[in-house]
Design a protein around this motif. Sequence first.
Motif, PDB file in Angstrom:
ATOM      1  N   VAL A   1       5.299  -2.285   0.459  1.00  0.00           N
ATOM      2  CA  VAL A   1       5.625  -3.334   1.417  1.00  0.00           C
ATOM      3  C   VAL A   1       6.983  -3.969   1.097  1.00  0.00           C
ATOM      4  O   VAL A   1       7.765  -4.296   1.993  1.00  0.00           O
ATOM      5  CB  VAL A   1       4.534  -4.424   1.426  1.00  0.00           C
ATOM      6  N   SER A   2       7.271  -4.130  -0.166  1.00  0.00           N
ATOM      7  CA  SER A   2       8.472  -4.859  -0.584  1.00  0.00           C
ATOM      8  C   SER A   2       9.764  -4.213  -0.100  1.00  0.00           C
ATOM      9  O   SER A   2      10.713  -4.911   0.273  1.00  0.00           O
ATOM     10  CB  SER A   2       8.509  -4.979  -2.113  1.00  0.00           C
TER      11      SER A   2
ATOM     12  N   ASP B   1       1.919  -1.385   9.144  1.00  0.00           N
ATOM     13  CA  ASP B   1       1.126  -0.316   8.535  1.00  0.00           C
ATOM     14  C   ASP B   1       0.956  -0.538   7.039  1.00  0.00           C
ATOM     15  O   ASP B   1      -0.143  -0.365   6.483  1.00  0.00           O
ATOM     16  CB  ASP B   1       1.790   1.044   8.788  1.00  0.00           C
ATOM     17  N   ARG B   2       2.044  -0.920   6.383  1.00  0.00           N
ATOM     18  CA  ARG B   2       1.983  -1.076   4.933  1.00  0.00           C
ATOM     19  C   ARG B   2       1.188  -2.314   4.523  1.00  0.00           C
ATOM     20  O   ARG B   2       0.472  -2.294   3.516  1.00  0.00           O
ATOM     21  CB  ARG B   2       3.398  -1.103   4.357  1.00  0.00           C
ATOM     22  N   PHE B   3       1.308  -3.384   5.314  1.00  0.00           N
ATOM     23  CA  PHE B   3       0.479  -4.555   5.045  1.00  0.00           C
ATOM     24  C   PHE B   3      -1.005  -4.219   5.239  1.00  0.00           C
ATOM     25  O   PHE B   3      -1.862  -4.680   4.477  1.00  0.00           O
ATOM     26  CB  PHE B   3       0.866  -5.716   5.965  1.00  0.00           C
ATOM     27  N   ALA B   4      -1.303  -3.434   6.264  1.00  0.00           N
ATOM     28  CA  ALA B   4      -2.700  -3.065   6.519  1.00  0.00           C
ATOM     29  C   ALA B   4      -3.283  -2.289   5.341  1.00  0.00           C
ATOM     30  O   ALA B   4      -4.436  -2.519   4.937  1.00  0.00           O
ATOM     31  CB  ALA B   4      -2.799  -2.240   7.800  1.00  0.00           C
TER      32      ALA B   4
ATOM     33  N   ALA C   1       7.950 -12.389  13.640  1.00  0.00           N
ATOM     34  CA  ALA C   1       8.248 -11.236  12.772  1.00  0.00           C
ATOM     35  C   ALA C   1       8.350 -11.452  11.285  1.00  0.00           C
ATOM     36  O   ALA C   1       7.780 -12.321  10.751  1.00  0.00           O
ATOM     37  CB  ALA C   1       9.555 -10.608  13.230  1.00  0.00           C
ATOM     38  N   CYS C   2       9.111 -10.716  10.476  1.00  0.00           N
ATOM     39  CA  CYS C   2       8.859 -10.657   9.028  1.00  0.00           C
ATOM     40  C   CYS C   2       9.985 -10.960   8.075  1.00  0.00           C
ATOM     41  O   CYS C   2      10.899 -11.623   8.333  1.00  0.00           O
ATOM     42  CB  CYS C   2       8.269  -9.302   8.742  1.00  0.00           C
TER      43      CYS C   2
ATOM     44  N   ASN D   1      -0.562 -14.992  -1.707  1.00  0.00           N
ATOM     45  CA  ASN D   1       0.842 -14.610  -1.547  1.00  0.00           C
ATOM     46  C   ASN D   1       1.014 -13.649  -0.383  1.00  0.00           C
ATOM     47  O   ASN D   1       1.951 -13.765   0.419  1.00  0.00           O
ATOM     48  CB  ASN D   1       1.379 -13.967  -2.820  1.00  0.00           C
ATOM     49  N   VAL D   2       0.112 -12.682  -0.273  1.00  0.00           N
ATOM     50  CA  VAL D   2       0.176 -11.733   0.839  1.00  0.00           C
ATOM     51  C   VAL D   2      -0.081 -12.456   2.161  1.00  0.00           C
ATOM     52  O   VAL D   2       0.588 -12.194   3.170  1.00  0.00           O
ATOM     53  CB  VAL D   2      -0.815 -10.574   0.628  1.00  0.00           C
ATOM     54  N   ASP D   3      -1.038 -13.384   2.179  1.00  0.00           N
ATOM     55  CA  ASP D   3      -1.271 -14.193   3.383  1.00  0.00           C
ATOM     56  C   ASP D   3       0.024 -14.864   3.838  1.00  0.00           C
ATOM     57  O   ASP D   3       0.385 -14.841   5.021  1.00  0.00           O
ATOM     58  CB  ASP D   3      -2.302 -15.292   3.102  1.00  0.00           C
TER      59      ASP D   3
END
Length: 403
Positions: free
Chosen positions: A388-389, A348-351, A27-28, A320-322
Amino acid sequence: MSRSTRSTRTTSGAAVALAALVLPLAACVDNGAASSSGAGALTVDSTADACDVSAAEAPSGTLTFSVTNSGDDVTEFYLLADDRLRVVSEVENIGPGLTRDLVVQVPAGDYYTACKPGMVGDGITAAFTVTDSGEEVGPTGPVAEQLATAEADYVAYVKDQVGSLVAGTQQFADAYAAGDDATARDLYAAVRVHWERVEPVAESFGDLDPLLDAREADLAEGEEWSGWHFIEKDLWQPTPEANGGTAYTALTPDERLAAADTLVELTGELDARVTADDFTFQAFQISNGAKELLDEVATGKVTGEEEIWSHTDLWDFRANVDGAEVALGVLRGVAEAQDADLVADLDDRFATLDDLLAQHGSVDTGFVAYTDLTDAQVAELAAAVDAVSEPLSRLTSTITDAA
Protein backbone atom coordinates in the motif's frame (compact mmCIF):
# COMPACT_ATOMS: atom_id res chain seq x y z
CA MET A 1 -14.40 22.77 27.72
CA SER A 2 -17.29 20.42 27.21
CA ARG A 3 -16.61 16.70 27.38
CA SER A 4 -18.60 13.93 25.75
CA THR A 5 -20.19 11.46 28.15
CA ARG A 6 -20.66 8.69 25.57
CA SER A 7 -19.15 5.29 26.35
CA THR A 8 -16.00 4.13 24.60
CA ARG A 9 -17.87 1.41 22.71
CA THR A 10 -20.54 3.86 21.60
CA THR A 11 -18.02 6.39 20.35
CA SER A 12 -16.10 3.67 18.53
CA GLY A 13 -19.27 2.70 16.70
CA ALA A 14 -19.98 6.32 15.84
CA ALA A 15 -16.48 6.76 14.45
CA VAL A 16 -16.87 3.73 12.21
CA ALA A 17 -20.23 5.05 11.02
CA LEU A 18 -18.71 8.44 10.24
CA ALA A 19 -15.86 6.80 8.37
CA ALA A 20 -18.39 4.92 6.27
CA LEU A 21 -20.05 8.22 5.38
CA VAL A 22 -16.81 10.01 4.64
CA LEU A 23 -15.07 7.32 2.60
CA PRO A 24 -17.22 7.60 -0.55
CA LEU A 25 -16.54 11.32 -0.83
CA ALA A 26 -12.94 11.53 -2.01
CA ALA A 27 -9.28 10.29 -2.49
CA CYS A 28 -5.91 9.28 -0.97
CA VAL A 29 -2.39 9.66 0.34
CA ASP A 30 1.11 10.98 -0.15
CA ASN A 31 4.54 11.56 1.20
CA GLY A 32 6.71 10.18 -1.46
CA ALA A 33 8.56 10.37 -4.66
CA ALA A 34 7.23 13.16 -6.78
CA SER A 35 10.30 14.40 -8.58
CA SER A 36 10.15 17.90 -10.02
CA SER A 37 12.48 20.57 -11.32
CA GLY A 38 12.73 24.32 -11.06
CA ALA A 39 12.70 26.77 -8.17
CA GLY A 40 10.31 24.61 -6.16
CA ALA A 41 12.58 21.56 -6.26
CA LEU A 42 15.05 21.32 -3.36
CA THR A 43 17.40 18.63 -2.14
CA VAL A 44 18.19 17.82 1.48
CA ASP A 45 21.19 15.81 2.65
CA SER A 46 20.75 14.49 6.19
CA THR A 47 23.72 13.16 8.17
CA ALA A 48 24.47 12.61 11.84
CA ASP A 49 25.45 16.24 12.32
CA ALA A 50 24.10 18.18 9.34
CA CYS A 51 20.89 18.99 7.49
CA ASP A 52 22.04 20.54 4.22
CA VAL A 53 19.22 22.07 2.19
CA SER A 54 20.12 23.11 -1.37
CA ALA A 55 18.70 26.60 -0.88
CA ALA A 56 17.66 28.74 2.06
CA GLU A 57 14.68 30.17 0.22
CA ALA A 58 12.18 29.27 -2.48
CA PRO A 59 9.16 30.93 -4.13
CA SER A 60 5.69 30.30 -2.73
CA GLY A 61 3.65 27.49 -4.22
CA THR A 62 4.32 23.78 -4.45
CA LEU A 63 7.72 22.76 -3.07
CA THR A 64 9.31 19.34 -3.29
CA PHE A 65 12.06 18.51 -0.80
CA SER A 66 13.98 15.44 -1.96
CA VAL A 67 15.52 14.15 1.28
CA THR A 68 18.51 11.79 1.18
CA ASN A 69 19.78 10.13 4.31
CA SER A 70 23.57 9.96 4.04
CA GLY A 71 23.97 9.03 7.70
CA ASP A 72 23.96 5.74 9.55
CA ASP A 73 20.70 6.19 11.50
CA VAL A 74 17.10 6.53 10.41
CA THR A 75 16.20 10.19 10.02
CA GLU A 76 13.20 12.52 9.63
CA PHE A 77 12.73 15.83 7.84
CA TYR A 78 10.32 18.59 8.82
CA LEU A 79 9.16 21.92 7.45
CA LEU A 80 8.24 23.93 10.56
CA ALA A 81 6.31 27.15 10.99
CA ASP A 82 8.03 30.26 12.30
CA ASP A 83 7.47 29.22 15.94
CA ARG A 84 9.53 26.05 15.31
CA LEU A 85 6.72 24.03 16.93
CA ARG A 86 3.93 23.72 14.41
CA VAL A 87 4.70 21.13 11.74
CA VAL A 88 3.68 22.22 8.24
CA SER A 89 4.56 18.75 6.98
CA GLU A 90 7.10 16.01 7.53
CA VAL A 91 8.59 12.84 6.11
CA GLU A 92 9.62 10.20 8.63
CA ASN A 93 11.52 6.95 8.84
CA ILE A 94 14.06 7.60 6.07
CA GLY A 95 16.55 4.77 6.32
CA PRO A 96 20.28 5.11 5.62
CA GLY A 97 20.97 5.45 1.90
CA LEU A 98 17.32 6.13 1.05
CA THR A 99 15.72 9.18 -0.55
CA ARG A 100 12.15 10.29 0.17
CA ASP A 101 10.24 13.28 -1.20
CA LEU A 102 8.10 15.70 0.77
CA VAL A 103 5.60 17.68 -1.32
CA VAL A 104 4.06 20.77 0.29
CA GLN A 105 2.08 23.83 -0.72
CA VAL A 106 3.20 26.90 1.23
CA PRO A 107 2.53 30.64 1.10
CA ALA A 108 5.18 33.31 1.53
CA GLY A 109 6.59 33.56 5.04
CA ASP A 110 9.28 32.51 7.46
CA TYR A 111 9.79 28.81 8.16
CA TYR A 112 12.41 26.40 9.47
CA THR A 113 13.74 23.17 8.03
CA ALA A 114 14.78 20.42 10.41
CA CYS A 115 16.38 16.98 10.21
CA LYS A 116 16.21 14.63 13.16
CA PRO A 117 18.88 11.91 12.81
CA GLY A 118 18.05 8.95 15.02
CA MET A 119 14.54 10.44 15.35
CA VAL A 120 15.33 11.78 18.83
CA GLY A 121 16.11 15.18 20.29
CA ASP A 122 15.34 18.61 18.85
CA GLY A 123 16.94 18.00 15.48
CA ILE A 124 19.13 20.21 13.30
CA THR A 125 17.20 23.31 12.26
CA ALA A 126 17.83 26.21 9.90
CA ALA A 127 15.83 29.24 8.83
CA PHE A 128 14.01 28.89 5.52
CA THR A 129 12.25 31.72 3.68
CA VAL A 130 9.40 31.38 1.22
CA THR A 131 9.25 34.44 -0.98
CA ASP A 132 6.16 35.73 -2.75
CA SER A 133 6.03 34.22 -6.23
CA GLY A 134 3.13 36.42 -7.22
CA GLU A 135 1.06 33.34 -7.97
CA GLU A 136 -1.90 32.11 -5.96
CA VAL A 137 -0.91 29.28 -3.65
CA GLY A 138 -3.20 26.27 -3.67
CA PRO A 139 -6.07 25.13 -5.87
CA THR A 140 -8.50 27.33 -7.77
CA GLY A 141 -11.87 26.85 -9.48
CA PRO A 142 -13.86 23.61 -9.16
CA VAL A 143 -10.87 21.70 -7.75
CA ALA A 144 -10.57 24.25 -4.97
CA GLU A 145 -14.20 23.66 -4.04
CA GLN A 146 -13.72 19.88 -4.04
CA LEU A 147 -10.65 20.11 -1.85
CA ALA A 148 -12.34 22.57 0.51
CA THR A 149 -15.13 20.02 0.97
CA ALA A 150 -12.56 17.27 1.52
CA GLU A 151 -10.76 19.35 4.13
CA ALA A 152 -14.01 20.15 5.95
CA ASP A 153 -15.01 16.48 5.97
CA TYR A 154 -11.64 15.48 7.33
CA VAL A 155 -11.71 18.13 10.06
CA ALA A 156 -15.15 16.86 11.11
CA TYR A 157 -13.72 13.34 11.31
CA VAL A 158 -10.79 14.57 13.41
CA LYS A 159 -13.08 16.41 15.82
CA ASP A 160 -15.24 13.30 16.23
CA GLN A 161 -12.23 11.09 16.93
CA VAL A 162 -10.69 13.54 19.40
CA GLY A 163 -14.05 13.92 21.15
CA SER A 164 -14.15 10.15 21.60
CA LEU A 165 -10.54 10.22 22.76
CA VAL A 166 -11.33 12.82 25.42
CA ALA A 167 -14.21 10.79 26.85
CA GLY A 168 -12.29 7.51 26.76
CA THR A 169 -9.13 9.02 28.23
CA GLN A 170 -11.09 10.31 31.22
CA GLN A 171 -12.51 6.83 31.85
CA PHE A 172 -9.09 5.26 31.49
CA ALA A 173 -7.39 7.83 33.72
CA ASP A 174 -10.02 7.49 36.43
CA ALA A 175 -9.60 3.70 36.52
CA TYR A 176 -5.82 3.89 36.54
CA ALA A 177 -5.63 6.56 39.25
CA ALA A 178 -8.04 4.52 41.40
CA GLY A 179 -5.82 1.44 41.12
CA ASP A 180 -8.37 -0.47 39.03
CA ASP A 181 -5.72 -2.00 36.78
CA ALA A 182 -8.05 -4.56 35.20
CA THR A 183 -10.41 -1.87 33.89
CA ALA A 184 -7.53 0.37 32.81
CA ARG A 185 -5.91 -2.47 30.86
CA ASP A 186 -9.23 -3.28 29.22
CA LEU A 187 -9.71 0.36 28.14
CA TYR A 188 -6.13 1.08 27.07
CA ALA A 189 -6.10 -0.20 23.48
CA ALA A 190 -9.73 0.68 22.69
CA VAL A 191 -9.24 4.32 23.71
CA ARG A 192 -5.91 4.65 21.91
CA VAL A 193 -7.60 3.71 18.63
CA HIS A 194 -9.02 7.25 18.46
CA TRP A 195 -5.56 8.74 18.94
CA GLU A 196 -3.91 6.52 16.35
CA ARG A 197 -6.50 7.30 13.66
CA VAL A 198 -5.64 11.02 13.69
CA GLU A 199 -2.05 11.06 14.97
CA PRO A 200 -0.73 13.19 12.04
CA VAL A 201 -2.95 16.00 13.29
CA ALA A 202 -1.47 15.76 16.79
CA GLU A 203 2.01 15.68 15.25
CA SER A 204 1.25 18.90 13.36
CA PHE A 205 1.11 20.77 16.67
CA GLY A 206 4.69 19.78 17.40
CA ASP A 207 4.68 19.79 21.18
CA LEU A 208 1.73 17.51 21.97
CA ASP A 209 2.67 14.27 20.22
CA PRO A 210 5.92 13.57 22.14
CA LEU A 211 4.26 14.47 25.45
CA LEU A 212 1.35 12.11 24.84
CA ASP A 213 2.79 9.26 22.79
CA ALA A 214 6.56 9.02 23.24
CA ARG A 215 7.92 5.53 23.82
CA GLU A 216 10.72 5.05 26.31
CA ALA A 217 13.11 4.34 23.42
CA ASP A 218 12.25 7.73 21.88
CA LEU A 219 13.51 9.76 24.83
CA ALA A 220 16.69 11.76 24.70
CA GLU A 221 18.97 11.50 27.73
CA GLY A 222 17.48 13.34 30.68
CA GLU A 223 14.14 13.93 28.96
CA GLU A 224 11.05 13.59 31.17
CA TRP A 225 8.56 10.91 30.15
CA SER A 226 4.78 11.26 30.17
CA GLY A 227 1.73 10.05 28.32
CA TRP A 228 0.23 6.77 27.23
CA HIS A 229 3.33 4.59 27.12
CA PHE A 230 4.56 5.86 30.49
CA ILE A 231 1.35 4.52 32.00
CA GLU A 232 1.40 1.42 29.79
CA LYS A 233 4.68 0.32 31.35
CA ASP A 234 3.22 0.68 34.84
CA LEU A 235 0.13 -1.35 33.91
CA TRP A 236 2.14 -4.16 32.29
CA GLN A 237 5.19 -4.08 34.54
CA PRO A 238 8.26 -5.67 32.91
CA THR A 239 10.56 -8.26 34.38
CA PRO A 240 14.12 -7.16 35.16
CA GLU A 241 15.28 -8.94 31.99
CA ALA A 242 12.91 -6.81 29.93
CA ASN A 243 13.85 -3.65 31.82
CA GLY A 244 17.56 -3.38 31.13
CA GLY A 245 18.45 -5.77 33.92
CA THR A 246 16.92 -3.73 36.75
CA ALA A 247 13.72 -4.36 38.69
CA TYR A 248 10.84 -2.10 37.70
CA THR A 249 9.64 0.23 40.45
CA ALA A 250 5.87 0.65 40.36
CA LEU A 251 4.50 4.18 40.53
CA THR A 252 3.10 5.31 43.86
CA PRO A 253 -0.58 6.30 44.15
CA ASP A 254 0.41 9.97 44.00
CA GLU A 255 2.57 9.36 40.95
CA ARG A 256 -0.28 7.47 39.30
CA LEU A 257 -2.65 10.36 39.93
CA ALA A 258 -0.15 12.85 38.49
CA ALA A 259 0.40 10.71 35.36
CA ALA A 260 -3.36 10.31 34.87
CA ASP A 261 -4.02 14.04 35.35
CA THR A 262 -1.28 14.92 32.86
CA LEU A 263 -2.75 12.54 30.28
CA VAL A 264 -6.21 14.08 30.67
CA GLU A 265 -4.85 17.63 30.58
CA LEU A 266 -2.81 17.08 27.42
CA THR A 267 -5.71 15.34 25.69
CA GLY A 268 -7.92 18.27 26.60
CA GLU A 269 -5.36 20.60 25.03
CA LEU A 270 -5.49 18.55 21.82
CA ASP A 271 -9.28 18.84 21.86
CA ALA A 272 -9.10 22.60 22.35
CA ARG A 273 -6.78 22.97 19.39
CA VAL A 274 -8.79 20.88 16.92
CA THR A 275 -12.07 22.54 17.93
CA ALA A 276 -10.65 26.06 17.65
CA ASP A 277 -12.37 28.22 15.04
CA ASP A 278 -9.15 28.65 13.04
CA PHE A 279 -8.16 24.96 12.95
CA THR A 280 -7.63 23.67 9.42
CA PHE A 281 -5.87 20.74 7.82
CA GLN A 282 -5.03 21.22 4.17
CA ALA A 283 -5.41 18.62 1.44
CA PHE A 284 -1.67 18.04 1.06
CA GLN A 285 -1.43 17.56 4.84
CA ILE A 286 -4.23 14.99 4.71
CA SER A 287 -2.50 13.00 1.97
CA ASN A 288 0.92 13.29 3.56
CA GLY A 289 -0.63 12.25 6.86
CA ALA A 290 -2.07 9.10 5.30
CA LYS A 291 1.39 8.04 4.22
CA GLU A 292 2.75 8.89 7.68
CA LEU A 293 0.17 6.55 9.20
CA LEU A 294 1.33 3.68 6.99
CA ASP A 295 4.94 4.50 7.87
CA GLU A 296 3.95 4.32 11.55
CA VAL A 297 2.62 0.82 10.92
CA ALA A 298 5.73 -0.29 9.06
CA THR A 299 8.22 0.99 11.62
CA GLY A 300 6.36 0.47 14.89
CA LYS A 301 3.20 -1.57 14.87
CA VAL A 302 4.18 -4.43 12.58
CA THR A 303 7.47 -4.75 14.45
CA GLY A 304 5.85 -4.86 17.90
CA GLU A 305 7.85 -1.85 19.11
CA GLU A 306 4.95 0.55 19.72
CA GLU A 307 3.15 -1.34 22.48
CA ILE A 308 6.19 -3.14 23.84
CA TRP A 309 4.62 -3.82 27.26
CA SER A 310 0.93 -4.44 26.45
CA HIS A 311 1.44 -6.07 23.01
CA THR A 312 -1.72 -4.35 21.73
CA ASP A 313 0.00 -3.28 18.51
CA LEU A 314 -2.70 -4.69 16.22
CA TRP A 315 -5.24 -2.22 17.63
CA ASP A 316 -2.91 0.63 16.66
CA PHE A 317 -2.22 -1.05 13.31
CA ARG A 318 -5.94 -1.16 12.52
CA ALA A 319 -6.44 2.44 13.64
CA ASN A 320 -3.57 3.73 11.50
CA VAL A 321 -5.01 1.95 8.47
CA ASP A 322 -8.46 3.36 9.30
CA GLY A 323 -7.02 6.87 9.29
CA ALA A 324 -5.24 6.37 5.98
CA GLU A 325 -8.39 4.97 4.37
CA VAL A 326 -10.47 7.92 5.57
CA ALA A 327 -7.86 10.26 4.07
CA LEU A 328 -8.18 8.42 0.77
CA GLY A 329 -11.94 8.65 1.09
CA VAL A 330 -12.15 12.41 1.48
CA LEU A 331 -9.67 13.03 -1.37
CA ARG A 332 -11.08 10.39 -3.72
CA GLY A 333 -12.94 12.67 -6.14
CA VAL A 334 -9.93 14.85 -6.91
CA ALA A 335 -7.47 11.95 -7.05
CA GLU A 336 -9.67 9.84 -9.34
CA ALA A 337 -10.06 12.71 -11.79
CA GLN A 338 -6.29 13.03 -11.94
CA ASP A 339 -5.23 9.36 -11.77
CA ALA A 340 -8.07 6.82 -11.61
CA ASP A 341 -5.63 3.92 -11.95
CA LEU A 342 -3.77 5.00 -8.82
CA VAL A 343 -6.97 5.12 -6.77
CA ALA A 344 -8.13 1.73 -8.09
CA ASP A 345 -4.75 0.24 -7.22
CA LEU A 346 -4.92 1.69 -3.72
CA ASP A 347 -8.42 0.33 -3.22
CA ASP A 348 -7.26 -3.17 -4.15
CA ARG A 349 -4.21 -3.05 -1.92
CA PHE A 350 -6.11 -1.64 1.04
CA ALA A 351 -8.70 -4.40 0.61
CA THR A 352 -5.97 -7.03 0.79
CA LEU A 353 -4.52 -5.43 3.93
CA ASP A 354 -7.98 -5.16 5.51
CA ASP A 355 -8.64 -8.85 4.89
CA LEU A 356 -5.33 -9.84 6.50
CA LEU A 357 -6.00 -7.72 9.59
CA ALA A 358 -9.50 -9.16 9.94
CA GLN A 359 -7.97 -12.61 10.37
CA HIS A 360 -6.56 -11.46 13.72
CA GLY A 361 -9.57 -9.62 15.16
CA SER A 362 -11.33 -6.26 15.00
CA VAL A 363 -11.75 -3.07 17.01
CA ASP A 364 -15.17 -4.25 18.21
CA THR A 365 -14.19 -7.79 19.21
CA GLY A 366 -10.53 -7.23 20.07
CA PHE A 367 -7.28 -8.43 18.51
CA VAL A 368 -4.84 -11.14 19.40
CA ALA A 369 -1.68 -10.03 21.15
CA TYR A 370 1.17 -9.14 18.85
CA THR A 371 3.25 -11.84 20.53
CA ASP A 372 0.71 -14.45 19.40
CA LEU A 373 1.52 -13.82 15.73
CA THR A 374 3.87 -16.18 13.96
CA ASP A 375 6.87 -14.88 12.05
CA ALA A 376 5.09 -15.80 8.82
CA GLN A 377 2.01 -13.79 9.79
CA VAL A 378 4.11 -10.75 10.69
CA ALA A 379 5.94 -11.00 7.35
CA GLU A 380 2.63 -11.25 5.48
CA LEU A 381 1.26 -8.15 7.20
CA ALA A 382 4.50 -6.23 6.59
CA ALA A 383 4.41 -7.10 2.89
CA ALA A 384 0.79 -5.92 2.62
CA VAL A 385 1.69 -2.60 4.29
CA ASP A 386 4.62 -2.10 1.91
CA ALA A 387 2.32 -2.85 -1.03
CA VAL A 388 0.00 0.00 0.00
CA SER A 389 2.78 2.42 0.91
CA GLU A 390 4.36 2.57 -2.55
CA PRO A 391 1.32 3.87 -4.48
CA LEU A 392 0.21 5.89 -1.45
CA SER A 393 3.46 7.83 -1.66
CA ARG A 394 2.22 9.31 -4.95
CA LEU A 395 -1.01 10.74 -3.57
CA THR A 396 0.22 14.19 -2.57
CA SER A 397 1.78 14.90 -5.94
CA THR A 398 -1.45 13.70 -7.58
CA ILE A 399 -3.49 16.12 -5.49
CA THR A 400 -1.16 19.08 -6.01
CA ASP A 401 -0.98 18.40 -9.76
CA ALA A 402 -4.78 18.51 -9.89
CA ALA A 403 -4.74 21.88 -8.20
